[in-house]
Motif scaffolding. Structure first.
Motif, short mmCIF file in Angstrom:
data_model
loop_
_atom_site.label_atom_id
_atom_site.label_comp_id
_atom_site.label_asym_id
_atom_site.label_seq_id
_atom_site.Cartn_x
_atom_site.Cartn_y
_atom_site.Cartn_z
N ILE A 94 -0.54 -0.35 -2.74
CA ILE A 94 -1.77 0.09 -2.05
C ILE A 94 -1.59 1.52 -1.55
CG2 ILE A 94 -3.15 -0.23 0.04
CD1 ILE A 94 -2.77 -3.25 -0.32
N ALA A 95 -0.41 1.82 -0.98
CA ALA A 95 -0.15 3.17 -0.46
C ALA A 95 -0.24 4.20 -1.58
CB ALA A 95 1.22 3.21 0.20
N ALA A 110 -10.93 0.22 3.79
CA ALA A 110 -10.86 -1.12 3.19
C ALA A 110 -9.40 -1.50 2.92
CB ALA A 110 -11.66 -1.15 1.90
N ALA A 111 -8.62 -0.51 2.46
CA ALA A 111 -7.21 -0.78 2.18
C ALA A 111 -6.45 -1.10 3.46
CB ALA A 111 -6.58 0.42 1.48
N ALA A 112 -6.85 -0.48 4.57
CA ALA A 112 -6.20 -0.76 5.85
C ALA A 112 -6.36 -2.23 6.21
CB ALA A 112 -6.79 0.12 6.95
N GLN A 113 -7.52 -2.81 5.92
CA GLN A 113 -7.75 -4.23 6.19
C GLN A 113 -6.87 -5.10 5.29
OE1 GLN A 113 -9.60 -5.71 8.69
NE2 GLN A 113 -8.44 -7.46 7.93
N ASN A 114 -6.69 -4.64 4.04
CA ASN A 114 -5.83 -5.39 3.12
C ASN A 114 -4.38 -5.42 3.63
OD1 ASN A 114 -7.97 -5.85 1.40
ND2 ASN A 114 -7.49 -4.11 0.06
N VAL A 115 -3.92 -4.28 4.12
CA VAL A 115 -2.56 -4.21 4.65
C VAL A 115 -2.44 -5.06 5.91
CG1 VAL A 115 -0.82 -2.68 5.67
CG2 VAL A 115 -2.12 -1.94 3.66
N SER A 116 -3.48 -5.05 6.73
CA SER A 116 -3.48 -5.89 7.93
C SER A 116 -3.38 -7.36 7.55
CB SER A 116 -4.75 -5.64 8.75
OG SER A 116 -4.75 -6.43 9.92
N PHE A 536 7.96 -4.68 8.93
CA PHE A 536 6.86 -4.77 9.90
C PHE A 536 6.41 -3.37 10.33
CE2 PHE A 536 9.51 -8.58 10.62
CZ PHE A 536 8.61 -9.54 10.20
N THR A 537 7.38 -2.50 10.61
CA THR A 537 7.06 -1.14 11.03
C THR A 537 6.33 -0.40 9.91
OG1 THR A 537 8.94 -1.03 12.54
CG2 THR A 537 8.05 1.06 11.77
N ALA A 538 6.82 -0.56 8.68
CA ALA A 538 6.20 0.13 7.55
C ALA A 538 4.75 -0.32 7.35
CB ALA A 538 7.02 -0.13 6.29
N LEU A 539 4.53 -1.63 7.43
CA LEU A 539 3.17 -2.15 7.27
C LEU A 539 2.27 -1.68 8.41
CD1 LEU A 539 3.92 -5.82 6.15
CD2 LEU A 539 3.11 -3.93 4.72
N ASP A 540 2.81 -1.67 9.63
CA ASP A 540 2.05 -1.22 10.79
C ASP A 540 1.66 0.24 10.64
OD1 ASP A 540 1.28 -1.98 13.68
OD2 ASP A 540 2.41 -0.13 13.97
N GLU A 541 2.63 1.06 10.20
CA GLU A 541 2.36 2.50 10.04
C GLU A 541 1.39 2.75 8.90
OE1 GLU A 541 5.03 6.36 10.68
OE2 GLU A 541 5.77 5.10 9.04
N LEU A 542 1.53 2.00 7.80
CA LEU A 542 0.62 2.18 6.67
C LEU A 542 -0.80 1.79 7.07
CD1 LEU A 542 0.04 2.78 3.73
CD2 LEU A 542 0.79 0.46 3.15
#
Length: 642
Positions: A94-95, A110-116, A536-542
């Motif tokens: 996604i990134a 929209a991608a931010a919601q997918n990562v969430s 977790f940090t990487a997903l949070d930052e992305l």
């Protein structure tokens, strides 16, 4: 000639028949069970050997049960890690997609919601997976979910205890991965930069005496005796039973009442004082007890000052003994992501009090800061780290206090500190700058600098090593410092052609500013702190970067994901190796089991063919005995009178 009575003949016949029947029944049991030894009395020696074989087989069965459970447990762990890897890979893709020039703010939202959603799914499945109702990544806290969504990030509630299983005699294997091992759940440590150099203590009030085992950085004191010579009199003092310095003091003073034992002025060694004479302390029988205690030698006048015994830092170490004579603690301010607290250390008496105060720190609203303070592995200082993924941990002084400095736990910069974290997250503007130094004027290209080490390398390369960049703490905050070893000039920074002033000011320096004595020290460039560099940090930052439509943050998160995925692959590989090791031990047990079963069979199993033959013979003998008994029992007096 003695004549047998009818009664004696009958008894003998019954006895013979019973004996024959007993042998017949025993042989029948051998045929039906296939075993030669059914009770110890059948073959006492063979039964003892068989008992040893059976015990060994029972032990193997227990080991195999542990291995089977361990393999299942670790296989479930591997499946969870594989799922976490796939989720991380999905986020990484996604990134990369959203870094494409065709991406829009809407697509990134929209991608931010997918990562969430990926982060939520990770918490609901892989990270909190269970085996037989127990959480796999919680360490020894198997009834506690290891990862929870908390204020400011993902909190790790487990511990770092490995659960070992005995898989063979003298061989134990860890049957779990902790959250730290699997996901890097804990932050990088705020490493204690100060050797707290605890002094020694003699017991008084609530202060415990220093244990001998803690002296000499844990090497302790050799058991033995010392000799104290006063004039022509030599007294041997047996210290073999001493466990702490109070014991040493009492034994010496009891043996030589004129000597008083106390702590030296530096607080780090013993002080022996004679009331009226000089004296000498020596070893006995080639021992090292006096040397280990730091009191080997002769007094100066009537005083022998012991050397530094360098004891380990422990939970019971008094604050009053740190640095030999004690330090003054007031408090520290801690920020962990969005959580902040001022930690009062003024009432701390021991290191345990300090550690408990840090670990129990809460915000004014009562929320835990998720900190973990521990004594370092070398037992010289204190380390602090965060249990909160996605959050930066920073420690600073409270007001004008010096507690953080004294304890060595202020958040500083290291060679690996990312430049995007300096200036409280404001980051660094890369580019060229011009510098005047003792060797002339050079351009230093900092365009691609990403870490503190990159800066140091660039300045050194541009000046052939004449100018070095380092980090220093001034008033409790980190700053950059340039040092010109060439002499005759102070480093001066100016804007280079094509450069911008921010390249200089982001480093805490001023355009055209000049140092003194060949040293130029900048203003504070306080970094955000340290954090857990994990999935977790990487997903949070992305997620946050996508939501903010910030390609710099998205790119940084992608780079972190790439590192995290590499680490996860290594962890999965190591886990697979552990499973293979268990399976290898299981195979060895299977082979050993077959050998033992063969040996046991040779001892206890019957030769069925021979037993059947014996059974036929014994049946015939028993029938014959019965027939003889029947015939004799029918005899009468007339039979004897014929």
């Amino acid at each position: 000639m003695i004549r047998a009575t009818q009664g004696s003949i009958a008894r003998q016949l019954i006895f013979n028949a019973q004996q024959s029947l007993g042998r017949l029944l025993a042989t029948q049991l051998q045929v039906s069970t296939g075993r030669r030894i059914l009770k110890p009395s059948d073959d006492p020696v063979g039964a003892a050997v068989a008992f040893r074989y059976e015990n060994a087989l029972s032990g193997i069965d227990r080991f195999q049960s542990v291995i089977a459970t361990g393999v299942s447990r670790l296989s479930t762990t591997g499946t969870a890690l594989a799922d976490a890897y796939q989720k991380g890979l999905d986020a990484y893709n996604i990134a990369l997609e959203q870094l494409d020039a065709t991406s829009t703010e809407e697509s990134r939202t929209a991608a931010a919601q997918n990562v969430s959603d990926i982060l939520t799914s990770l918490l609901a499945t892989s990270a909190n997976v269970r085996f037989e109702g127990r959480y796999l990544f919680s360490g020894s806290k198997t009834t506690t979910a290891p990862f929870v969504d908390a204020s400011g990030g993902i909190a790790y509630l487990g511990d770092e205890v490995s659960l070992f299983g005995n898989v063979a005699d003298g061989q134990a294997v860890a049957m779990n991965l902790t959250g730290s091992e699997a996901f890097g759940a804990l932050s990088s440590e705020v490493l204690g930069t100060v050797d707290l150099n605890p002094g020694i203590t003699l017991g008084s009030g609530t202060t415990a005496p220093t244990r001998l085992a803690e002296l000499r950085r844990g090497l302790g004191v050799a058991e033995g005796s010392i000799a104290i010579a006063v004039g022509a009199t030599t007294t041997t003092v047996d210290l073999a039973g001493a466990e702490d310095l109070d014991d040493v003091r009492d034994l010496i003073q009891a043996a030589v009442p004129a000597i008083t034992v106390s702590v030296n002025a530096s607080g780090n060694g013993l002080l022996l004082t004679h009331s009226s004479s000089s004296f000498t302390v020596s070893e006995v029988g080639g021992g090292t007890t006096a040397s280990d205690l730091g009191i080997l030698g002769s007094s100066v006048g009537m005083v022998l000052t012991g050397t530094d015994r360098d004891p380990n830092l422990t939970l019971t170490t008094p604050i009053s003994s740190l640095n030999g004579t004690g330090i003054t603690l007031t408090g520290i301010d801690v920020t962990n992501g969005s959580l902040t607290a001022s930690i009062d250390l003024s009432t701390a008496v021991t290191m345990e009090d300090v550690i408990q105060a840090v670990n129990a720190a809460k915000t004014t609203s009562g929320e835990s800061l998720r900190l973990e303070a521990t004594i370092n592995a070398g037992k010289t200082g204190l380390n602090v780290r965060s249990r909160l993924s996605g959050a930066f941990l920073k420690i600073r002084e409270t007001g004008a206090g010096t507690s953080g400095t004294s304890l060595g736990i202020l958040t500083t910069m290291t060679s690996s500190t990312p430049l995007y974290t300096i200036n409280n997250g404001g980051g660094f503007t890369g580019g060229p700058l011009s510098m005047v130094y003792s060797g002339g004027t050079v351009e230093v290209d900092l365009t691609n600098a990403e870490t503190v080490q990159d800066l140091a390398t660039a300045f050194s390369n541009a000046t052939n090593g004449t100018v070095t960049l380092s980090t220093v703490l001034v008033s409790g905050t980190p700053r950059f410092q340039l040092t010109d070893s060439g002499g005759g000039a102070n480093p001066t920074l100016n804007i280079a052609s094509g450069g911008v002033s921010a390249t200089i000011t982001d480093l805490g320096f001023t355009v055209g500013g000049s140092g003194s004595g060949g040293v130029l020290t900048g203003a504070s460039v306080d970094p955000q702190g340290v954090r857990a560099e994990n999935l977790f940090t990487a997903l949070d930052e992305l997620r946050d970067g996508l939501a903010a439509n910030d390609t710099v943050v998205i790119n940084r998160a992608a780079a972190l994901l790439d590192t995290v995925l590499t680490n996860l692959s290594k962890t999965r590989g190591a886990l697979g190796g552990r499973i293979t090791k268990l399976q290898s031990v299981q195979s060895r047990h299977n082979a050993d089991k077959l050998d033992l079963q063969a040996l046991l069979s040779g001892k206890v199993d019957a030769d069925v063919t021979e037993a059947i033959s014996q059974l036929a013979q014994q049946q015939a003998a028993y029938q014959a005995a019965l027939q003889v008994s029947a015939t004799i029992s029918q005899l009468s007096l007339s039979n004897f009178l014929r």
